[in-house]
Write a protein that holds these residues in place. Structure first.
Motif, PDB file in Angstrom:
ATOM      1  N   LYS A 200      15.750  12.981   7.628  1.00 55.09           N
ATOM      2  CA  LYS A 200      14.783  14.062   7.840  1.00 55.09           C
ATOM      3  C   LYS A 200      14.796  15.060   6.682  1.00 55.09           C
ATOM      4  O   LYS A 200      13.737  15.519   6.234  1.00 55.09           O
ATOM      5  N   MET A 201      15.980  15.388   6.186  1.00 56.74           N
ATOM      6  CA  MET A 201      16.097  16.345   5.084  1.00 56.74           C
ATOM      7  C   MET A 201      15.364  15.845   3.852  1.00 56.74           C
ATOM      8  O   MET A 201      14.574  16.577   3.239  1.00 56.74           O
ATOM      9  N   TYR A 202      15.591  14.588   3.486  1.00 50.92           N
ATOM     10  CA  TYR A 202      14.929  14.043   2.304  1.00 50.92           C
ATOM     11  C   TYR A 202      13.413  14.008   2.484  1.00 50.92           C
ATOM     12  O   TYR A 202      12.650  14.348   1.575  1.00 50.92           O
ATOM     13  N   GLY A 203      12.960  13.585   3.658  1.00 49.00           N
ATOM     14  CA  GLY A 203      11.522  13.495   3.899  1.00 49.00           C
ATOM     15  C   GLY A 203      10.839  14.838   3.840  1.00 49.00           C
ATOM     16  O   GLY A 203       9.802  14.993   3.189  1.00 49.00           O
ATOM     17  N   ILE A 204      11.419  15.838   4.502  1.00 42.23           N
ATOM     18  CA  ILE A 204      10.817  17.169   4.528  1.00 42.23           C
ATOM     19  C   ILE A 204      10.851  17.821   3.147  1.00 42.23           C
ATOM     20  O   ILE A 204       9.945  18.578   2.781  1.00 42.23           O
ATOM     21  N   CYS A 205      11.883  17.486   2.365  1.00 45.26           N
ATOM     22  CA  CYS A 205      11.989  18.031   1.005  1.00 45.26           C
ATOM     23  C   CYS A 205      11.116  17.263   0.009  1.00 45.26           C
ATOM     24  O   CYS A 205      11.131  17.558  -1.187  1.00 45.26           O
ATOM     25  N   ILE A 229      12.677   9.812  10.949  1.00 50.47           N
ATOM     26  CA  ILE A 229      11.765   9.308   9.917  1.00 50.47           C
ATOM     27  C   ILE A 229      10.331   9.718  10.224  1.00 50.47           C
ATOM     28  O   ILE A 229       9.545  10.030   9.324  1.00 50.47           O
ATOM     29  N   ILE A 230       9.994   9.778  11.503  1.00 52.96           N
ATOM     30  CA  ILE A 230       8.646  10.209  11.894  1.00 52.96           C
ATOM     31  C   ILE A 230       8.448  11.685  11.583  1.00 52.96           C
ATOM     32  O   ILE A 230       7.419  12.090  11.038  1.00 52.96           O
ATOM     33  N   GLN A 237       1.662   7.197  12.122  1.00 52.03           N
ATOM     34  CA  GLN A 237       1.115   6.013  11.473  1.00 52.03           C
ATOM     35  C   GLN A 237       1.640   5.874  10.057  1.00 52.03           C
ATOM     36  O   GLN A 237       1.945   4.773   9.593  1.00 52.03           O
ATOM     37  N   ASP A 238       1.751   6.990   9.337  1.00 53.50           N
ATOM     38  CA  ASP A 238       2.280   6.930   7.970  1.00 53.50           C
ATOM     39  C   ASP A 238       3.703   6.408   7.968  1.00 53.50           C
ATOM     40  O   ASP A 238       4.090   5.610   7.110  1.00 53.50           O
ATOM     41  N   ALA A 239       4.500   6.873   8.926  1.00 48.23           N
ATOM     42  CA  ALA A 239       5.896   6.425   9.006  1.00 48.23           C
ATOM     43  C   ALA A 239       5.979   4.936   9.311  1.00 48.23           C
ATOM     44  O   ALA A 239       6.746   4.197   8.697  1.00 48.23           O
ATOM     45  N   ILE A 240       5.167   4.487  10.257  1.00 47.97           N
ATOM     46  CA  ILE A 240       5.192   3.079  10.655  1.00 47.97           C
ATOM     47  C   ILE A 240       4.719   2.183   9.515  1.00 47.97           C
ATOM     48  O   ILE A 240       5.288   1.118   9.255  1.00 47.97           O
ATOM     49  N   ILE A 256       9.405   7.607  22.210  1.00 46.98           N
ATOM     50  CA  ILE A 256       9.499   8.974  21.674  1.00 46.98           C
ATOM     51  C   ILE A 256       8.255   9.774  22.052  1.00 46.98           C
ATOM     52  O   ILE A 256       8.342  10.929  22.482  1.00 46.98           O
ATOM     53  N   CYS A 257       7.089   9.153  21.899  1.00 45.40           N
ATOM     54  CA  CYS A 257       5.831   9.814  22.266  1.00 45.40           C
ATOM     55  C   CYS A 257       5.809  10.164  23.753  1.00 45.40           C
ATOM     56  O   CYS A 257       5.343  11.235  24.149  1.00 45.40           O
ATOM     57  N   GLU A 258       6.335   9.252  24.566  1.00 46.34           N
ATOM     58  CA  GLU A 258       6.349   9.475  26.012  1.00 46.34           C
ATOM     59  C   GLU A 258       7.205  10.685  26.367  1.00 46.34           C
ATOM     60  O   GLU A 258       6.800  11.553  27.141  1.00 46.34           O
ATOM     61  N   LYS A 259       8.397  10.762  25.768  1.00 45.96           N
ATOM     62  CA  LYS A 259       9.301  11.874  26.064  1.00 45.96           C
ATOM     63  C   LYS A 259       8.735  13.204  25.593  1.00 45.96           C
ATOM     64  O   LYS A 259       8.906  14.236  26.224  1.00 45.96           O
TER      65      LYS A 259
END
Length: 313
Positions: A200-205, A229-230, A237-240, A256-259
């Motif tokens: 998550k850190m790498y993706g957000i950065c 990663i999402i 969709q981009d992640a997938i 994840i979407c359900e929760k």
């Protein structure tokens, strides 16, 4: 003979008192762990009324309860009790007090307690970092982390994950890389919440290639990893599309979407799975989408998926 009977009677009495104390403490801990915080607080009050003197474990438990209930008044009373009864300086009690005050919004008290500690362990350092993070003072949390490294305290997995989240929030990629390096040295990348924090850190950065590299290296990818990663890429969709999704990939993402009750996203992902990737929906896929639509009151759409799922029979 009389002395022996008296001795056994006294011993049995002491054992009963000890067992009563243990049962009360366990009861309070059980209430706290099950979210029944008010009952936990009542059991501690009853313990004092019955003449039992709370020990370190009991005090730490009730401080946890006060923190969760945001019960500042009772928390302060316990603080007075521990001072009067010589519990301080105990690292466990001090750390519990810090966490209680920060949860109750009195951050300055947390800092005063932390500043007064002569011997700080990794738990107390992490508690101070957490206090700043929860209060929104991310730069201050970063400062505590840097100070923590001066006396050569060993980072644990919890502190590592906390600081990765701070680096992500502040966009501090350089420090994030340093923490990643420290995590590798200590094998923390094997801890799910740490590896998820790195991704998550790498993706957000903005270091998407690095995020994907770390993600690919994770041997067992659970929901925590996929959530990371999402969140890192922002769009489901981009992640997938970055990976070669399979039956399990869509099962996790739909779960994840359900929760999180991401209804529209779940519908888009379901269509992506069946139309673009030509993956036949399973009972588990249908269960997630139907359960989510039903829960949010979109009964007609849920019925459509129920009809589609009948083809599985």
């Amino acid at each position: 003979m009389v002395f022996a009977v008296y001795f056994l009677s006294e011993l049995n009495s002491q054992v009963r008192v000890h067992l009563d104390r243990v049962m009360i403490i366990q009861g309070a801990s059980g209430y706290a762990s099950n979210g029944r915080l008010e009952q936990a607080l009542r059991s501690i009050i009853w313990m004092q009324q019955e003449g039992f003197k709370p020990d370190v474990v009991t005090v730490a438990t009730v401080l946890l309860v006060c923190a969760q209930l945001r019960a500042l008044k009772q928390g302060k009373e316990i603080h007075c009790y521990v001072v009067k009864n010589g519990f301080l300086p105990n690292a466990s009690i001090t750390t519990s007090l810090m966490m209680m005050y920060s949860k109750c919004g009195v951050l300055e008290y947390s800092f005063k307690l932390f500043d007064a500690m002569e011997k700080r362990n990794v738990i107390s350092w992490t508690a101070m970092i957490d206090s700043y993070i929860e209060s929104g003072y991310l730069h201050e949390a970063l400062g505590v982390f840097r100070s923590m490294q001066l006396p050569k305290h060993r980072l644990d997995s919890v502190a590592t994950a906390r600081m990765l989240s701070v680096c992500a929030e502040l966009g501090v990629l350089k420090l994030g890389k340093e923490i990643h390096g420290q995590a590798l040295k200590k094998d923390f990348e094997l801890v799910p919440f740490v590896s998820a924090g790195i991704v998550k850190m790498y993706g957000i950065c903005g270091a998407n290639d690095k995020a994907k590299l770390v993600f690919d290296a994770i041997p067992v990818k659970g929901s925590m990893t996929w959530t990371a990663i999402i969140e890192a890429f922002g769009l489901y969709q981009d992640a997938i599309n970055l990976f070669k999704p399979n039956h399990f990939t869509f099962k996790v993402v739909l779960s994840i979407c359900e929760k999180a009750e991401f209804v529209d996203e779940a519908c888009q992902i379901f269509n992506l799975m069946t139309r673009r990737y030509k993956i036949k929906a399973s009972e588990e896929h249908y269960a997630s989408i139907i359960g989510l639509l039903t829960r949010v009151g979109r009964a007609e759409e849920a019925q459509r998926y129920i009809q589609l799922s009948s083809s599985l029979a």
